[in-house]
Design an enzyme around this catalytic site. Structure first.
Site, PDB file in Angstrom:
ATOM      1  N   ASP A  61      -0.717   1.607  -4.007  1.00  0.00           N
ATOM      2  CA  ASP A  61      -1.518   0.623  -4.753  1.00  0.00           C
ATOM      3  C   ASP A  61      -2.841   1.190  -5.242  1.00  0.00           C
ATOM      4  O   ASP A  61      -3.697   0.442  -5.734  1.00  0.00           O
ATOM      5  CB  ASP A  61      -1.745  -0.629  -3.904  1.00  0.00           C
ATOM      6  CG  ASP A  61      -2.528  -0.340  -2.641  1.00  0.00           C
ATOM      7  OD1 ASP A  61      -2.462   0.804  -2.156  1.00  0.00           O
ATOM      8  OD2 ASP A  61      -3.210  -1.245  -2.140  1.00  0.00           O
TER       9      ASP A  61
ATOM     10  N   ASP B  57      -5.506   2.650  -3.779  1.00  0.00           N
ATOM     11  CA  ASP B  57      -6.810   2.576  -3.118  1.00  0.00           C
ATOM     12  C   ASP B  57      -7.109   3.777  -2.221  1.00  0.00           C
ATOM     13  O   ASP B  57      -8.243   3.971  -1.815  1.00  0.00           O
ATOM     14  CB  ASP B  57      -6.994   1.245  -2.360  1.00  0.00           C
ATOM     15  CG  ASP B  57      -5.925   0.994  -1.318  1.00  0.00           C
ATOM     16  OD1 ASP B  57      -5.002   1.825  -1.180  1.00  0.00           O
ATOM     17  OD2 ASP B  57      -6.008  -0.061  -0.652  1.00  0.00           O
ATOM     18  N   ARG B  58      -6.092   4.584  -1.936  1.00  0.00           N
ATOM     19  CA  ARG B  58      -6.345   5.761  -1.091  1.00  0.00           C
ATOM     20  C   ARG B  58      -6.480   7.019  -1.936  1.00  0.00           C
ATOM     21  O   ARG B  58      -6.034   7.059  -3.080  1.00  0.00           O
ATOM     22  CB  ARG B  58      -5.194   5.976  -0.115  1.00  0.00           C
ATOM     23  CG  ARG B  58      -5.074   4.875   0.894  1.00  0.00           C
ATOM     24  CD  ARG B  58      -4.023   5.212   1.929  1.00  0.00           C
ATOM     25  NE  ARG B  58      -4.041   4.187   2.965  1.00  0.00           N
ATOM     26  CZ  ARG B  58      -3.572   4.328   4.183  1.00  0.00           C
ATOM     27  NH1 ARG B  58      -3.024   5.474   4.531  1.00  0.00           N
ATOM     28  NH2 ARG B  58      -3.633   3.355   5.057  1.00  0.00           N
TER      29      ARG B  58
ATOM     30  N   SER C 137       0.805  -1.216   0.000  1.00  0.00           N
ATOM     31  CA  SER C 137       0.000   0.000   0.000  1.00  0.00           C
ATOM     32  C   SER C 137       0.840   1.269   0.000  1.00  0.00           C
ATOM     33  O   SER C 137       1.651   1.485  -0.888  1.00  0.00           O
ATOM     34  CB  SER C 137      -0.957  -0.035   1.189  1.00  0.00           C
ATOM     35  OG  SER C 137      -1.858   1.029   1.125  1.00  0.00           O
ATOM     36  N   HIS C 138       0.705   2.075   1.035  1.00  0.00           N
ATOM     37  CA  HIS C 138       1.353   3.384   1.094  1.00  0.00           C
ATOM     38  C   HIS C 138       2.726   3.309   1.738  1.00  0.00           C
ATOM     39  O   HIS C 138       3.371   4.338   1.924  1.00  0.00           O
ATOM     40  CB  HIS C 138       0.465   4.326   1.902  1.00  0.00           C
ATOM     41  CG  HIS C 138       0.070   3.704   3.208  1.00  0.00           C
ATOM     42  ND1 HIS C 138      -0.871   2.696   3.270  1.00  0.00           N
ATOM     43  CD2 HIS C 138       0.519   3.887   4.459  1.00  0.00           C
ATOM     44  CE1 HIS C 138      -0.989   2.306   4.530  1.00  0.00           C
ATOM     45  NE2 HIS C 138      -0.153   3.005   5.270  1.00  0.00           N
TER      46      HIS C 138
ATOM     47  N   ASP D 123      -2.295   6.526  -3.451  1.00  0.00           N
ATOM     48  CA  ASP D 123      -1.159   5.903  -2.765  1.00  0.00           C
ATOM     49  C   ASP D 123      -0.502   4.811  -3.610  1.00  0.00           C
ATOM     50  O   ASP D 123      -0.830   4.634  -4.783  1.00  0.00           O
ATOM     51  CB  ASP D 123      -1.598   5.334  -1.412  1.00  0.00           C
ATOM     52  CG  ASP D 123      -2.460   4.101  -1.556  1.00  0.00           C
ATOM     53  OD1 ASP D 123      -3.196   4.021  -2.557  1.00  0.00           O
ATOM     54  OD2 ASP D 123      -2.391   3.199  -0.697  1.00  0.00           O
TER      55      ASP D 123
ATOM     56  N   LYS E  70     -11.354  -0.143  -1.397  1.00  0.00           N
ATOM     57  CA  LYS E  70     -11.426   1.300  -1.512  1.00  0.00           C
ATOM     58  C   LYS E  70     -10.754   1.703  -2.817  1.00  0.00           C
ATOM     59  O   LYS E  70      -9.952   0.943  -3.360  1.00  0.00           O
ATOM     60  CB  LYS E  70     -10.833   1.982  -0.305  1.00  0.00           C
ATOM     61  CG  LYS E  70      -9.410   1.629  -0.009  1.00  0.00           C
ATOM     62  CD  LYS E  70      -9.020   2.205   1.338  1.00  0.00           C
ATOM     63  CE  LYS E  70      -7.594   1.864   1.681  1.00  0.00           C
ATOM     64  NZ  LYS E  70      -7.485   1.094   2.927  1.00  0.00           N
TER      65      LYS E  70
HETATM   66  C1  G1P Z   1      -4.402   1.476   8.145  1.00  0.00           C
HETATM   67  C2  G1P Z   1      -5.603   2.385   8.237  1.00  0.00           C
HETATM   68  C3  G1P Z   1      -6.863   1.625   7.880  1.00  0.00           C
HETATM   69  C4  G1P Z   1      -6.692   0.993   6.496  1.00  0.00           C
HETATM   70  C5  G1P Z   1      -5.417   0.163   6.454  1.00  0.00           C
HETATM   71  C6  G1P Z   1      -5.151  -0.382   5.063  1.00  0.00           C
HETATM   72  O1  G1P Z   1      -4.542   0.420   9.052  1.00  0.00           O
HETATM   73  O2  G1P Z   1      -5.727   2.946   9.524  1.00  0.00           O
HETATM   74  O3  G1P Z   1      -7.961   2.485   7.910  1.00  0.00           O
HETATM   75  O4  G1P Z   1      -7.797   0.184   6.191  1.00  0.00           O
HETATM   76  O5  G1P Z   1      -4.305   0.953   6.842  1.00  0.00           O
HETATM   77  O6  G1P Z   1      -4.972   0.634   4.122  1.00  0.00           O
HETATM   78  P1  G1P Z   1      -3.823   0.401  10.486  1.00  0.00           P
HETATM   79  O7  G1P Z   1      -2.357   0.609  10.241  1.00  0.00           O
HETATM   80  O8  G1P Z   1      -4.405   1.560  11.252  1.00  0.00           O
HETATM   81  O9  G1P Z   1      -4.173  -0.934  11.077  1.00  0.00           O
HETATM   82 ZN    ZN Z   2      -3.308   1.394  -0.324  1.00  0.00          ZN
END
Ligand code: G1P
Ligand code: ZN
Length: 543
Positions: free
Chosen positions: A279, A281-282, A113-114, A277, A376
């Protein structure tokens, strides 16, 4: 084709977190580490012989290597067709779209992800089920259990597949199909949104800046914004996916997308700024001179979604994660539709979407989406905003101010303490948990605790329960502080503190957020003792 059975020994640390298994690249590079996890996924599933598996990732370092491993293992385990995004690319929402469009059994998405990418940074593997959404806990628990006792994995002897050429290759009894990673997703967006209206808006001189953060949305945004919607070349910045995201955190927030933020606050700001981000999704949404918090964006999108063709019939319900602000609750109330409050993580929305109970979902962590896929979707949020702007012909600022004047404003911020010693973070949470019973009635300055609990969720669709999902301190008057530990980090613990204050219609709706929540921020140490437990006196990131 001979299926090879390779002996292996288990790793003890393959427990999927909020969003799949995430570790540093060197961890994934240990012998058989990725193969063990992929085999554990397959062994947790039933009845997939001859079906289709989708594979793709966000292009980060190690993506291509693991894709080749997964293709070989998918064939050896009996999938009939393996669909792979060209170049090994599929954004998370596009993977969800492709799984649904091709009626696949499931998909393997390679992403962290990010989180940063590169030889010493993060990598990840997630499994998505046939509805296109993240595997539910029942499956991720099974994957973890299998990973702890695994003794062998299955693969085949075959050369690498050319990931850069569209088309089909027969390998043994299976077919590997390389597809355009953008086409199916872009077609879905054209169904949901009024591209003509958006093109007209752009044609009238409306200026957009989109920062792909050198991550996966580059090709998607270039195709959709520049080629199909007529935004001028250069609208998409950092549009080439790089294995290390150019050395940046591909996290679309005010810290990591600061350049975009500064542009949008500047004198010659474009009308609309957005970022996505690693991947895809954000999303980050910034109007000229105004950052829209993700919680507000969810509420504003829900309130205006009927302006887009895909949502003109109205919403069936709205879902938000518990730490997300209550702004969307007021929209749901006004629309007369249910509001669902779920634990953190997109996987909890899947059942509600499948059951037709919710149409739009969102999280405070820059995630918004709808029932069009089961993830998302960053670009979806950007396009819904553009559709709304095209229909209303008002600025983002005017739309936000109008929204607050109708619903009131939820001032909101999240404070993250990163890379904290895990034992200290656990001790802090345990101590908080221990005093939940005695907090109500306690005063902190001008604030008095009304109720406090550890959020538990009963899934209304399948009856499953999830406990210990975040400690909520609710104050008299409706303000709130939530404490939880991140489930996506790869080193140490991250403490997240979510702070929210509601200002009703008629109140001061134009405050700076830090001022509006200063009283609440002032109580955090007295309530939780973060500095006492961890030595940290300031958050690392405020979003
Ligand atoms: C974080 C975000 C959550 C999101 C997840 C995946 O998770 O807070 O909302 O769904 O990344 O992108 P966390 O690190 O808080 O468990
Ligand atoms: Zn992501």
């Amino acid at each position: 084709m001979t299926v090879l059975t390779i002996a292996t020994t288990p790793y003890a640390d393959q427990k999927p977190g909020t969003s799949g298994l995430r570790k540093k690249v060197p961890v994934f590079q240990q012998p058989n580490y990725a193969a063990n996890f992929i085999q554990s996924i397959f062994d947790s599933l039933d009845g997939f012989a001859g079906t289709t598996l989708v594979i793709g990732g966000d292009g980060r370092f190690f993506n291509r290597e693991v894709i080749q491993i997964a293709i070989r293992m998918g064939i050896a385990n009996g999938f009939g067709r393996i669909i792979v995004g060209r170049g090994g690319i599929l954004s998370t929402p596009a993977a969800s779209c492709v799984i649904r469009a091709y009626g696949a059994f499931g998909g393997i998405v390679l992403s962290a992800s990010h989180n940063p990418g590169g030889p010493t940074e993060d990598f990840g593997i997630k499994y998505n089920i046939s509805n296109g959404g993240p595997a539910p806990e029942k499956i991720t628990d099974a994957i973890f259990a299998i990973s702890r006792t695994i003794t062998r994995y299955l693969t085949i002897e075959a050369p690498d597949v050319d990931l850069d050429k569209d088309g089909e290759t027969r390998i043994g009894g299976s077919v590997v199909q390389i597809i355009d990673p953008v086409a199916d997703y872009a077609a879905l967006m054209e169904q949901l949104f009024d591209f003509d209206a958006i093109r007209t808006l752009i044609g009238s001189g409306f200026r957009v800046a989109f920062d792909a953060m050198s991550a996966v949305t580059g090709p998607y945004a270039t195709e959709i914004l520049e080629r199909r919607l007529g935004c001028p070349a250069g609208t998409v910045r950092n549009g080439t996916p790089l294995p290390d995201f150019g050395g940046h955190h591909p996290d679309p927030n005010l810290v990591h997308a600061k350049e975009l933020y500064d542009l949008m606050m500047g004198a010659d700001a474009p009308d609309f700024g957005a970022a996505s981000d690693g991947d895809g999704d954000r999303n980050l949404i910034i109007g000229k001179g105004i950052f829209v918090t993700p919680s507000d964006s969810l509420a504003m999108l829900a309130a205006n979604a009927h302006l887009a063709p895909g949502y003109k019939a109205g919403l069936k319900g709205i879902a938000r994660s518990m730490p997300t602000s209550g702004a969307a609750d007021r929209v749901a109330e006004a629309l007369g539709v249910p509001l669902y409050e779920t634990p953190t993580g997109w996987k909890f929305f899947g059942n509600l979407l499948d059951a037709g109970m919710a149409t739009i979902c969102g999280e405070e962590s820059a995630g918004t989406g709808s029932d069009h896929v089961r993830e998302k979707d960053g670009l979806w949020a950007v396009l819904l905003w553009l559709n709304i702007l095209a229909a209303r012909r008002e600025s983002v600022m005017a739309i936000a101010q109008d929204h607050w004047s109708r619903f009131g404003r939820n001032y909101y911020a999240r404070h993250d303490y990163e890379g904290v010693d895990s034992a200290a973070a656990d001790a802090m949470m345990a101590e908080l948990r221990g005093k939940l019973g005695t907090l109500p009635g306690t005063a902190f300055g001008t604030l008095t605790v009304a109720t406090s609990d550890d959020f538990a969720y009963l899934d209304p669709v399948d009856g499953s329960t999830s406990n210990q999902q975040g400690i909520r301190i609710l104050f008299e008057g409706g303000s709130r502080i939530v404490f939880r530990l991140s489930g996506t980090g790869t080193s140490g613990a991250t403490i997240r503190v979510y702070i929210e204050r509601y200002e009703p219609v008629g109140g001061d709706l134009a405050q700076a957020t830090p001022d509006a929540i200063a009283d609440l921020v002032g109580t955090v140490e007295a309530i939780a003792g973060i500095a006492r437990h961890t030595g940290r006196t300031e958050p690392d990131v405020i979003t």
